[in-house]
Design a protein around this motif. Structure first.
Motif, PDB file in Angstrom:
ATOM      1  N   ASN A 231       0.853  -1.251  -0.100  1.00 56.81           N
ATOM      2  CA  ASN A 231       0.042  -0.106  -0.042  1.00 56.81           C
ATOM      3  C   ASN A 231       0.657   1.229   0.113  1.00 56.81           C
ATOM      4  N   ILE A 232       2.334   1.025  -0.005  1.00 57.10           N
ATOM      5  CA  ILE A 232       3.084   2.328  -0.086  1.00 57.10           C
ATOM      6  C   ILE A 232       3.768   2.346  -1.187  1.00 57.10           C
ATOM      7  N   GLY A 233       3.818   3.141  -1.833  1.00 53.02           N
ATOM      8  CA  GLY A 233       4.422   3.354  -3.691  1.00 53.02           C
ATOM      9  C   GLY A 233       5.829   3.431  -3.496  1.00 53.02           C
ATOM     10  N   ILE A 234       6.588   2.752  -4.182  1.00 50.92           N
ATOM     11  CA  ILE A 234       7.952   2.753  -4.050  1.00 50.92           C
ATOM     12  C   ILE A 234       8.461   4.324  -4.662  1.00 50.92           C
ATOM     13  N   SER A 235       7.707   4.848  -5.399  1.00 48.04           N
ATOM     14  CA  SER A 235       7.846   6.047  -6.043  1.00 48.04           C
ATOM     15  C   SER A 235       7.746   7.224  -5.034  1.00 48.04           C
ATOM     16  N   ASP A 236       6.954   6.844  -3.931  1.00 46.95           N
ATOM     17  CA  ASP A 236       6.863   7.871  -2.768  1.00 46.95           C
ATOM     18  C   ASP A 236       8.183   8.626  -2.403  1.00 46.95           C
ATOM     19  N   PRO A 237       8.205   9.977  -2.283  1.00 45.79           N
ATOM     20  CA  PRO A 237       9.348  10.769  -1.785  1.00 45.79           C
ATOM     21  C   PRO A 237       9.895  10.138  -0.680  1.00 45.79           C
ATOM     22  N   PHE A 238       9.334   9.551   0.307  1.00 45.54           N
ATOM     23  CA  PHE A 238       9.382   9.151   1.594  1.00 45.54           C
ATOM     24  C   PHE A 238      10.197   7.979   1.476  1.00 45.54           C
ATOM     25  N   ILE A 239       9.764   6.929   0.645  1.00 41.97           N
ATOM     26  CA  ILE A 239      10.329   5.604   0.534  1.00 41.97           C
ATOM     27  C   ILE A 239      11.661   5.871  -0.268  1.00 41.97           C
ATOM     28  N   MET A 240      11.862   6.638  -1.242  1.00 41.21           N
ATOM     29  CA  MET A 240      13.012   7.174  -2.203  1.00 41.21           C
ATOM     30  C   MET A 240      14.247   7.596  -1.263  1.00 41.21           C
ATOM     31  N   HIS A 241      13.772   8.538  -0.455  1.00 37.07           N
ATOM     32  CA  HIS A 241      14.762   9.117   0.578  1.00 37.07           C
ATOM     33  C   HIS A 241      15.283   7.789   1.587  1.00 37.07           C
ATOM     34  N   LEU A 242      14.325   7.214   1.875  1.00 35.09           N
ATOM     35  CA  LEU A 242      14.762   6.093   2.924  1.00 35.09           C
ATOM     36  C   LEU A 242      15.834   5.134   2.277  1.00 35.09           C
ATOM     37  N   ILE A 243      15.132   4.626   1.125  1.00 37.71           N
ATOM     38  CA  ILE A 243      16.082   3.519   0.426  1.00 37.71           C
ATOM     39  C   ILE A 243      17.388   4.144  -0.082  1.00 37.71           C
ATOM     40  N   SER A 244      17.403   5.558  -0.193  1.00 38.59           N
ATOM     41  CA  SER A 244      18.550   5.995  -0.610  1.00 38.59           C
ATOM     42  C   SER A 244      19.743   5.899   0.697  1.00 38.59           C
ATOM     43  N   GLY A 245      19.066   6.082   1.752  1.00 32.09           N
ATOM     44  CA  GLY A 245      20.002   5.913   2.972  1.00 32.09           C
ATOM     45  C   GLY A 245      20.345   4.611   3.357  1.00 32.09           C
ATOM     46  N   VAL A 246      19.475   3.396   3.275  1.00 33.69           N
ATOM     47  CA  VAL A 246      19.827   2.243   3.427  1.00 33.69           C
ATOM     48  C   VAL A 246      20.730   1.920   2.560  1.00 33.69           C
ATOM     49  N   ALA A 247      20.592   2.169   1.123  1.00 37.02           N
ATOM     50  CA  ALA A 247      21.506   1.618   0.191  1.00 37.02           C
ATOM     51  C   ALA A 247      23.054   2.207   0.373  1.00 37.02           C
ATOM     52  N   GLU A 248      22.987   3.454   0.923  1.00 33.31           N
ATOM     53  CA  GLU A 248      24.371   3.930   1.070  1.00 33.31           C
ATOM     54  C   GLU A 248      25.188   3.064   2.027  1.00 33.31           C
ATOM     55  N   GLU A 249      24.353   2.948   3.319  1.00 30.10           N
ATOM     56  CA  GLU A 249      24.996   2.219   4.484  1.00 30.10           C
ATOM     57  C   GLU A 249      25.409   0.827   3.985  1.00 30.10           C
ATOM     58  N   LEU A 250      24.571   0.008   3.405  1.00 32.50           N
ATOM     59  CA  LEU A 250      24.825  -1.390   2.979  1.00 32.50           C
ATOM     60  C   LEU A 250      25.617  -1.608   2.063  1.00 32.50           C
ATOM     61  N   SER A 251      25.896  -0.487   0.970  1.00 31.82           N
ATOM     62  CA  SER A 251      26.691  -0.591   0.058  1.00 31.82           C
ATOM     63  C   SER A 251      28.433  -0.525   0.448  1.00 31.82           C
TER      64      SER A 251
ATOM     65  N   PHE B 179      20.751  -5.497  -1.319  1.00 35.46           N
ATOM     66  CA  PHE B 179      19.539  -5.466  -0.711  1.00 35.46           C
ATOM     67  C   PHE B 179      18.399  -5.694  -1.714  1.00 35.46           C
ATOM     68  N   LEU B 180      17.233  -6.247  -1.435  1.00 34.79           N
ATOM     69  CA  LEU B 180      16.283  -6.435  -2.397  1.00 34.79           C
ATOM     70  C   LEU B 180      14.817  -6.083  -1.583  1.00 34.79           C
ATOM     71  N   VAL B 181      14.097  -5.314  -2.209  1.00 32.92           N
ATOM     72  CA  VAL B 181      12.811  -4.615  -1.782  1.00 32.92           C
ATOM     73  C   VAL B 181      11.626  -6.032  -1.854  1.00 32.92           C
ATOM     74  N   LYS B 182      11.206  -6.053  -0.812  1.00 36.49           N
ATOM     75  CA  LYS B 182      10.190  -7.228  -0.781  1.00 36.49           C
ATOM     76  C   LYS B 182       8.723  -6.481  -0.109  1.00 36.49           C
ATOM     77  N   ARG B 183       7.795  -6.896  -1.033  1.00 42.33           N
ATOM     78  CA  ARG B 183       6.497  -6.241  -1.087  1.00 42.33           C
ATOM     79  C   ARG B 183       5.468  -7.215  -0.326  1.00 42.33           C
ATOM     80  N   ASP B 184       5.803  -8.564   0.087  1.00 39.93           N
ATOM     81  CA  ASP B 184       4.928  -9.537   1.062  1.00 39.93           C
ATOM     82  C   ASP B 184       5.787  -9.899   1.951  1.00 39.93           C
TER      83      ASP B 184
END
Length: 321
Positions: free
Chosen positions: A69-89, A95-100
């Motif tokens: 129910n949360i769109g991946i293109s939502d600015p909130f999600i995009m900012h969050l994923i950027s932070g996660v990706a930076e630290e994990l890389s 990392f893989l995005v799971k929807r279920d």
């Protein structure tokens, strides 16, 4: 083909130091790390993370659970994923995005977000690997969140300090904690300033500009607040349109404020006063905590709350009697 011994020799360090740069770069001084990395680049040396993961029975893969129910293109999600990706890389993790909630493939850990109150216990029983939750909870688990209540208190305090006492609140119609915490912060500030909470000044809306418009219009016509505080910035954009429709000037006739500070606050002609969430920083903190948990499973559980920032702009003005 170069090996670790060649890298150590070229960098003038021990074999153990090269191993630390590869596996735990955060514990190596910056100068030494850069020297080793330069030697690795010059020798075209590539650490074999796949072999290491196989030997240690791990995958070097993290799942990021984002509900459907949360769109991946939502600015909130995009900012969050950027932070996660930076630290994990930086730690050489994928990392893989799971929807279920079905985890059919192995992973080393999970970052969980977007749960409502009814899902928390169900979700935690399904995960068999270390995980960290984005959001407050009462469970004995690691979690990171923005202090939504404190942000809403700060905003309402400042609106009141501008002379407003009849302040409307447009709430997101959801059972997710962050929205409930923002409403609670609004109420707490009113109580602190001896302003009675008035349910007639609250509206419940889905997260869309149209819903913000409809609810702000209804609020302005029926209750005539001097200021409206919206639970999210997107609702505030709708409130701007409602004020324009009613020929009310912002902030001369009515003040409008939001919460998020990600992109929608930059849209209105009159810059929107908002509470900026440190979402990118939160993404990094989530990934960092999970990596700490993977290295040391016996760590005490941690609940970390990041302070949001008040962005005071022209959409809130002093109330004129």
């Amino acid at each position: 083909m170069a090996n670790m011994k060649d890298v150590a020799q070229a960098a003038g360090v021990s074999l153990i130091t090269v191993s630390r740069v590869i596996n735990s770069p955060e514990i190596v001084s910056e100068g030494t790390r850069l020297k080793v990395e330069k030697a690795m680049e010059e020798l075209d040396f590539m650490p074999n993370f796949a072999a290491k993961a196989l030997a240690q029975n791990n995958t070097r893969t993290i799942y990021l659970y984002v509900p459907k129910n949360i769109g991946i293109s939502d600015p909130f999600i995009m900012h969050l994923i950027s932070g996660v990706a930076e630290e994990l890389s930086n730690a050489n993790y994928l990392f893989l995005v799971k929807r279920d909630l079905e985890f059919n493939h192995r992973c080393d850990g999970v970052i969980v977000m977007g749960l409502d109150l009814s899902e928390e216990n169900v979700f935690t029983s399904k995960i068999k690997v270390p995980f960290v939750l984005f959001g407050k909870n009462e469970l004995d688990i690691d979690c990171v969140d923005v202090d939504n209540e404190a942000g809403a208190v700060k905003m309402t305090d400042n609106i009141i300090a501008s002379g407003h006492r009849r302040i409307g609140f447009i709430m997101r119609n959801t059972s997710q904690r962050y929205a409930l915490e923002r409403l609670q912060g609004y109420k707490k500030s009113l109580e602190k300033h001896s302003i009675p909470f008035d349910e007639s000044l609250v509206r419940y809306a889905e997260n869309s500009e149209q819903e913000g418009y409809a609810n702000a219009y209804d609020l302005l016509v029926k209750e005539k607040p001097t200021a409206i505080f919206c639970c999210v910035d997107l609702l505030a954009i709708g409130a701007f349109r409602a004020a324009e429709k009613l020929k009310l000037k912002i902030p001369g006739d009515v003040s409008v404020a939001g919460f998020d500070g990600l992109i929608f606050d930059l849209i209105p002609k009159v810059p929107l006063t908002t509470v900026r969430q440190p979402v990118y920083e939160t993404g990094r903190a989530l990934a960092r905590r999970l990596l700490q948990r993977l290295k040391n499973p016996g760590l005490p559980f941690e609940k970390k709350y990041l302070e949001p920032e008040l962005k005071w702009r022209e959409s809130v003005g002093r109330h004129r009697e």
